[in-house]
Write a protein that holds these residues in place. Structure first.
Motif, PDB file in Angstrom:
ATOM      1  N   LYS A 178       0.011   0.238  -4.448  1.00 41.62           N
ATOM      2  CA  LYS A 178       0.632   0.198  -5.773  1.00 41.62           C
ATOM      3  C   LYS A 178       1.213  -1.181  -6.046  1.00 41.62           C
ATOM      4  CE  LYS A 178       3.488   2.677  -9.041  1.00 41.62           C
ATOM      5  NZ  LYS A 178       4.093   3.981  -9.380  1.00 41.62           N
ATOM      6  N   ARG A 204      -1.410  -3.603  -6.847  1.00 41.13           N
ATOM      7  CA  ARG A 204      -2.079  -3.147  -8.069  1.00 41.13           C
ATOM      8  C   ARG A 204      -3.508  -2.624  -7.858  1.00 41.13           C
ATOM      9  NH1 ARG A 204      -0.601  -6.468 -13.349  1.00 41.13           N
ATOM     10  NH2 ARG A 204      -1.188  -4.400 -14.138  1.00 41.13           N
ATOM     11  N   ASP A 247      -4.361   0.507  -9.749  1.00 40.35           N
ATOM     12  CA  ASP A 247      -4.665   0.386 -11.177  1.00 40.35           C
ATOM     13  C   ASP A 247      -6.141   0.655 -11.455  1.00 40.35           C
ATOM     14  OD1 ASP A 247      -2.051  -0.277 -11.515  1.00 40.35           O
ATOM     15  OD2 ASP A 247      -2.387  -2.392 -12.002  1.00 40.35           O
TER      16      ASP A 247
END
Length: 209
Positions: A179, A182, A185
């Motif tokens: 997380k 990223r 994502d």
């Protein structure tokens, strides 16, 4: 059959909640854990896809590839239906090749990140547990048995209960790292029309690629 599926969903949900409870960061939620577990479960599949792509590219240097054969068959099929061949056939082939290369680069990047995150886990038991389950794709009981026996001299054997706890903590740390950098994502849960209420998880190719 439906009862088995329901039990599995309940077990997954309970597993996810346990992982959330041991995370050190409040912003890690159920979706983050689900995305992380999904990505870890598909690590070996993505590795196989990358290796197969590399083999195909190597074969192309030595002659006609399976991909080119399929493209040729498509062209023959158009002739048989009486349609004229145009430059679009070549253009479509180029687009498909470019897309396949983009997918390869994407999978390679994702797997390298996941491998790096797992290799950076400091706790030796958590790190080895993650490597066995996710990088090597071992079944749960086989990995558990390996950890109980303590085959690695620098990693003493642990009980089945401790192994289960180390797995949860490893996933928690992996989720946090993915997380923060990223990577999560790119993992998307689609709750759109026609999907089940839990949604369907998949990877989204970056637009820049």
């Amino acid at each position: 059959m439906n009862q088995v599926i329901t039990l599995k969903k309940n077990s997954d949900a309970e597993d996810t909640q346990k992982i959330i409870q041991i995370t050190f960061f409040d912003d890690i939620n159920e979706e983050d854990i689900r995305k992380t577990k999904w990505l870890l479960d598909r690590y070996t599949d993505m590795i196989d896809i990358c290796r197969n792509y590399e083999i195909a590219m190597s074969e192309m240097e030595n002659g006609l590839s399976a991909y080119d054969l399929l493209s040729a068959e498509g062209s023959v099929g158009k002739r048989e239906t009486g349609q004229e061949l145009t430059a679009d056939v070549t253009a479509n082939t180029v687009i498909l090749k470019d897309k396949r290369e983009a997918n390869y680069k994407f999978y390679l990047a994702i797997t390298n990140i996941v491998k790096g995150v797992i290799n950076n886990i400091r706790d030796p038991h958590e790190g080895l547990t993650a490597k066995l389950l996710f990088l090597e794709g071992k079944k749960y009981l086989k990995a558990q048995n390996y950890m109980e026996k303590g085959y690695k001299k620098d990693v003493p054997g642990i009980s089945a209960t401790t192994f289960a706890d180390k797995r949860l903590r490893a996933i928690s740390k992996i989720a946090t790292s993915l997380k923060v950098n990223r990577t999560l994502d790119f993992v998307v849960i689609d709750y759109g029309r026609g999907r089940n209420k839990e949604g369907e998880i998949g990877l989204r190719l970056p637009e820049m690629m």
